[in-house]
Design a protein around this motif. Structure first.
Motif, PDB file in Angstrom:
ATOM      1  N   HIS A 164      24.666  47.446  37.593  1.00 14.66           N
ATOM      2  CA  HIS A 164      25.268  48.066  38.778  1.00 14.66           C
ATOM      3  C   HIS A 164      26.079  47.038  39.567  1.00 14.66           C
ATOM      4  CE1 HIS A 164      23.320  51.734  37.909  1.00 14.66           C
ATOM      5  NE2 HIS A 164      22.130  51.458  38.423  1.00 14.66           N
ATOM      6  N   ARG A 165      25.547  45.834  39.737  1.00 18.62           N
ATOM      7  CA  ARG A 165      26.275  44.806  40.473  1.00 18.62           C
ATOM      8  C   ARG A 165      27.530  44.377  39.717  1.00 18.62           C
ATOM      9  NH1 ARG A 165      20.894  43.313  41.715  1.00 18.62           N
ATOM     10  NH2 ARG A 165      20.776  41.900  39.939  1.00 18.62           N
ATOM     11  N   ALA A 166      27.413  44.259  38.394  1.00 18.53           N
ATOM     12  CA  ALA A 166      28.570  43.858  37.588  1.00 18.53           C
ATOM     13  C   ALA A 166      29.679  44.897  37.678  1.00 18.53           C
ATOM     14  CB  ALA A 166      28.145  43.654  36.133  1.00 18.53           C
ATOM     15  N   LEU A 167      29.318  46.170  37.649  1.00 15.48           N
ATOM     16  CA  LEU A 167      30.319  47.227  37.733  1.00 15.48           C
ATOM     17  C   LEU A 167      30.945  47.279  39.126  1.00 15.48           C
ATOM     18  CD1 LEU A 167      28.537  50.062  35.712  1.00 15.48           C
ATOM     19  CD2 LEU A 167      30.324  48.495  34.935  1.00 15.48           C
ATOM     20  N   ASP A 168      30.143  47.074  40.139  1.00 12.95           N
ATOM     21  CA  ASP A 168      30.676  47.038  41.508  1.00 12.95           C
ATOM     22  C   ASP A 168      31.650  45.872  41.677  1.00 12.95           C
ATOM     23  OD1 ASP A 168      29.219  49.262  42.186  1.00 12.95           O
ATOM     24  OD2 ASP A 168      27.612  48.150  43.197  1.00 12.95           O
ATOM     25  N   GLU A 169      31.300  44.712  41.133  1.00 12.56           N
ATOM     26  CA  GLU A 169      32.196  43.551  41.196  1.00 12.56           C
ATOM     27  C   GLU A 169      33.519  43.840  40.500  1.00 12.56           C
ATOM     28  OE1 GLU A 169      29.375  39.561  41.218  1.00 12.56           O
ATOM     29  OE2 GLU A 169      29.881  40.507  39.308  1.00 12.56           O
ATOM     30  N   ALA A 170      33.430  44.439  39.327  1.00 21.42           N
ATOM     31  CA  ALA A 170      34.647  44.723  38.563  1.00 21.42           C
ATOM     32  C   ALA A 170      35.534  45.722  39.299  1.00 21.42           C
ATOM     33  CB  ALA A 170      34.274  45.255  37.183  1.00 21.42           C
ATOM     34  N   ALA A 171      34.917  46.734  39.900  1.00 18.74           N
ATOM     35  CA  ALA A 171      35.693  47.733  40.636  1.00 18.74           C
ATOM     36  C   ALA A 171      36.316  47.144  41.900  1.00 18.74           C
ATOM     37  CB  ALA A 171      34.799  48.919  40.997  1.00 18.74           C
ATOM     38  N   ALA A 172      35.610  46.191  42.536  1.00 18.05           N
ATOM     39  CA  ALA A 172      36.117  45.577  43.764  1.00 18.05           C
ATOM     40  C   ALA A 172      37.218  44.559  43.486  1.00 18.05           C
ATOM     41  CB  ALA A 172      34.969  44.902  44.515  1.00 18.05           C
ATOM     42  N   HIS A 173      37.204  43.962  42.306  1.00 16.01           N
ATOM     43  CA  HIS A 173      38.205  42.936  41.957  1.00 16.01           C
ATOM     44  C   HIS A 173      38.779  43.235  40.566  1.00 16.01           C
ATOM     45  CE1 HIS A 173      36.790  40.648  45.422  1.00 16.01           C
ATOM     46  NE2 HIS A 173      35.550  40.829  44.984  1.00 16.01           N
ATOM     47  N   PRO A 174      39.505  44.336  40.422  1.00 10.66           N
ATOM     48  CA  PRO A 174      40.021  44.707  39.097  1.00 10.66           C
ATOM     49  C   PRO A 174      41.179  43.811  38.671  1.00 10.66           C
ATOM     50  CG  PRO A 174      40.882  46.180  40.758  1.00 10.66           C
ATOM     51  CD  PRO A 174      39.897  45.290  41.460  1.00 10.66           C
ATOM     52  N   GLY A 175      41.533  43.910  37.425  1.00 13.43           N
ATOM     53  CA  GLY A 175      42.663  43.151  36.914  1.00 13.43           C
ATOM     54  C   GLY A 175      42.320  41.693  36.654  1.00 13.43           C
ATOM     55  N   ILE A 176      43.356  40.909  36.344  1.00 10.38           N
ATOM     56  CA  ILE A 176      43.197  39.501  35.988  1.00 10.38           C
ATOM     57  C   ILE A 176      43.399  38.644  37.223  1.00 10.38           C
ATOM     58  CG2 ILE A 176      44.176  37.610  34.646  1.00 10.38           C
ATOM     59  CD1 ILE A 176      44.906  39.630  32.502  1.00 10.38           C
ATOM     60  N   HIS A 177      42.493  37.682  37.436  1.00 14.13           N
ATOM     61  CA  HIS A 177      42.583  36.766  38.567  1.00 14.13           C
ATOM     62  C   HIS A 177      42.326  35.347  38.071  1.00 14.13           C
ATOM     63  CE1 HIS A 177      42.506  40.247  41.283  1.00 14.13           C
ATOM     64  NE2 HIS A 177      41.494  40.696  40.543  1.00 14.13           N
ATOM     65  N   GLY A 178      43.373  34.535  38.028  1.00 12.64           N
ATOM     66  CA  GLY A 178      43.211  33.142  37.653  1.00 12.64           C
ATOM     67  C   GLY A 178      42.826  32.954  36.194  1.00 12.64           C
ATOM     68  N   PRO A 179      42.280  31.777  35.885  1.00  5.46           N
ATOM     69  CA  PRO A 179      41.919  31.473  34.492  1.00  5.46           C
ATOM     70  C   PRO A 179      40.899  32.447  33.915  1.00  5.46           C
ATOM     71  CG  PRO A 179      41.920  29.490  35.831  1.00  5.46           C
ATOM     72  CD  PRO A 179      42.037  30.643  36.779  1.00  5.46           C
ATOM     73  N   ILE A 180      39.968  32.905  34.756  1.00  4.00           N
ATOM     74  CA  ILE A 180      38.979  33.876  34.286  1.00  4.00           C
ATOM     75  C   ILE A 180      38.474  34.667  35.493  1.00  4.00           C
ATOM     76  CG2 ILE A 180      37.032  32.257  34.456  1.00  4.00           C
ATOM     77  CD1 ILE A 180      35.945  33.639  31.858  1.00  4.00           C
ATOM     78  N   SER A 181      38.435  35.971  35.348  1.00  7.25           N
ATOM     79  CA  SER A 181      37.997  36.844  36.432  1.00  7.25           C
ATOM     80  C   SER A 181      36.477  36.955  36.432  1.00  7.25           C
ATOM     81  CB  SER A 181      38.617  38.235  36.271  1.00  7.25           C
ATOM     82  OG  SER A 181      40.031  38.151  36.236  1.00  7.25           O
ATOM     83  N   VAL A 182      35.925  37.355  37.592  1.00  7.18           N
ATOM     84  CA  VAL A 182      34.478  37.504  37.698  1.00  7.18           C
ATOM     85  C   VAL A 182      33.965  38.492  36.658  1.00  7.18           C
ATOM     86  CG1 VAL A 182      32.605  38.302  39.191  1.00  7.18           C
ATOM     87  CG2 VAL A 182      34.420  36.875  40.139  1.00  7.18           C
ATOM     88  N   TRP A 183      34.679  39.598  36.478  1.00 12.93           N
ATOM     89  CA  TRP A 183      34.192  40.604  35.530  1.00 12.93           C
ATOM     90  C   TRP A 183      34.233  40.091  34.091  1.00 12.93           C
ATOM     91  CZ3 TRP A 183      37.757  42.175  31.929  1.00 12.93           C
ATOM     92  CH2 TRP A 183      39.117  42.079  32.262  1.00 12.93           C
ATOM     93  N   GLU A 184      35.118  39.143  33.790  1.00 13.10           N
ATOM     94  CA  GLU A 184      35.126  38.545  32.459  1.00 13.10           C
ATOM     95  C   GLU A 184      33.861  37.708  32.243  1.00 13.10           C
ATOM     96  OE1 GLU A 184      39.232  37.251  30.913  1.00 13.10           O
ATOM     97  OE2 GLU A 184      39.486  37.251  33.102  1.00 13.10           O
ATOM     98  N   LEU A 185      33.408  37.041  33.308  1.00 16.35           N
ATOM     99  CA  LEU A 185      32.153  36.303  33.206  1.00 16.35           C
ATOM    100  C   LEU A 185      30.996  37.254  32.936  1.00 16.35           C
ATOM    101  CD1 LEU A 185      32.555  33.817  36.193  1.00 16.35           C
ATOM    102  CD2 LEU A 185      32.907  33.341  33.769  1.00 16.35           C
ATOM    103  N   ARG A 186      31.009  38.405  33.580  1.00 18.47           N
ATOM    104  CA  ARG A 186      29.935  39.371  33.375  1.00 18.47           C
ATOM    105  C   ARG A 186      29.958  39.907  31.940  1.00 18.47           C
ATOM    106  NH1 ARG A 186      28.474  36.528  36.810  1.00 18.47           N
ATOM    107  NH2 ARG A 186      28.846  36.963  39.017  1.00 18.47           N
ATOM    108  N   ILE A 187      31.127  40.105  31.391  1.00 18.54           N
ATOM    109  CA  ILE A 187      31.221  40.523  29.987  1.00 18.54           C
ATOM    110  C   ILE A 187      30.583  39.475  29.087  1.00 18.54           C
ATOM    111  CG2 ILE A 187      32.887  40.743  28.087  1.00 18.54           C
ATOM    112  CD1 ILE A 187      34.627  42.415  29.921  1.00 18.54           C
ATOM    113  N   ALA A 188      30.820  38.194  29.403  1.00 21.05           N
ATOM    114  CA  ALA A 188      30.280  37.116  28.577  1.00 21.05           C
ATOM    115  C   ALA A 188      28.761  37.052  28.628  1.00 21.05           C
ATOM    116  CB  ALA A 188      30.875  35.777  29.024  1.00 21.05           C
ATOM    117  N   GLU A 189      28.153  37.448  29.745  1.00 22.08           N
ATOM    118  CA  GLU A 189      26.702  37.326  29.872  1.00 22.08           C
ATOM    119  C   GLU A 189      25.958  38.632  29.621  1.00 22.08           C
ATOM    120  OE1 GLU A 189      25.615  37.618  34.539  1.00 22.08           O
ATOM    121  OE2 GLU A 189      26.981  35.983  34.042  1.00 22.08           O
TER     122      GLU A 189
END
Length: 272
Positions: free
Chosen positions: A79-104
């Motif tokens: 739930h937190r990962a999805l909320d983060e992704a929805a709050a900060h969609p798209g690409i941001h810098g070298p790696i986005s927060v939601w990309e980190l969540r995908i990795a973990e």
């Protein structure tokens, strides 16, 4: 029509590790967030069968199915990962927060439901073709697989076909199975699609994973010819013909039959 359901993976087939998820979701991510996930795709790993269920299931329904299987810690993290992704969609810098969540996701949700969690995060982030391409080419095999499953709902046109084409060039059967889903059925041209079917037969990927097989194979004389040639080559070499080949051949032409195992000609031109 009843929507396909996600199902747990074959135990031990996935390479992700997932110890008990007792870390907070806002814990500082490691400097190399992918280091403790699974090996990259250039090392061929044992793979598990993958159905098209993830690609066919609407995101809202998929989320309900996943959360029903996760424990309280896993649900909270998702739930937190999805909320983060929805709050900060798209690409941001070298790696986005939601990309980190995908990795973990493998550690947090377990390998059985990590693919589905990654698909949901991609949806929540509104990943477009550029974002999907970045995740695919920078990611592990599991992350690439999730991108392929997410394509049908996120990319309406053929812009993401290079990702499918890349997956079809591998020998990783889990990627191949994900690549021949609804997006490929919708956008691959006839030549590419026929070769994708043959690649599945050659590598042992069940043709049940090929989306819209009945529709695209029906009355396809060229596919029938290619299947017949492949069956003849296997028979001449004394190798078994994949059982799925007869099924696909029958779809192309109900009267078609595979070459008989006797009386075929070998490489010296003589009948065996």
């Amino acid at each position: 029509m009843t929507q396909p359901r996600i199902s747990p993976a074959t135990p031990g087939a996935d390479t992700e590790s997932h110890p008990p998820t007792n870390l907070r979701a806002d814990t500082e991510p490691p400097m190399n967030p992918r280091a403790d996930t699974e090996p990259r795709r250039d090392t061929v790993q044992p793979s598990r069968p993958v159905t098209t269920g993830l690609a066919l299931t609407p995101p809202a329904e998929l989320r309900g199915q996943v959360t029903a299987h996760l424990d309280a810690t896993g649900r909270g993290w998702l739930h937190r990962a999805l909320d983060e992704a929805a709050a900060h969609p798209g690409i941001h810098g070298p790696i986005s927060v939601w990309e980190l969540r995908i990795a973990e996701a493998g550690r947090r949700c377990g390998s059985e439901y990590a693919d589905a969690a990654r698909v949901l995060i991609l949806h929540a982030a509104g990943a477009d073709t550029d974002a999907l391409t970045r995740v695919y080419f920078q990611g592990t095999a599991a992350e690439r697989r999730a991108v392929l499953h997410a394509l049908p709902h996120l990319v309406p046109g053929p812009e993401a076909l290079p990702l499918v084409e890349d997956a079809l060039r591998t020998n990783d059967t889990s990627l191949l199975a994900a690549a021949v889903g609804p997006y490929a059925a919708r956008h691959l041209d006839a030549h590419q699609w026929r070769h994708a079917v043959l690649k599945c037969l050659f590598t042992g990927v069940p043709v049940d994973t090929v989306a819209e097989l009945d529709r695209r194979a029906r009355d396809d004389a060229e596919l029938a010819r290619m299947l017949g040639d492949y069956a003849a080559e296997r028979t001449a070499a004394g190798r078994p013909v994949p059982e799925d080949l007869d099924r696909v051949l029958t779809l192309t032409d109900p009267t078609a039959t595979t070459p008989a195992p006797h009386g075929t000609r070998g490489t010296d031109g003589k009948e065996s």
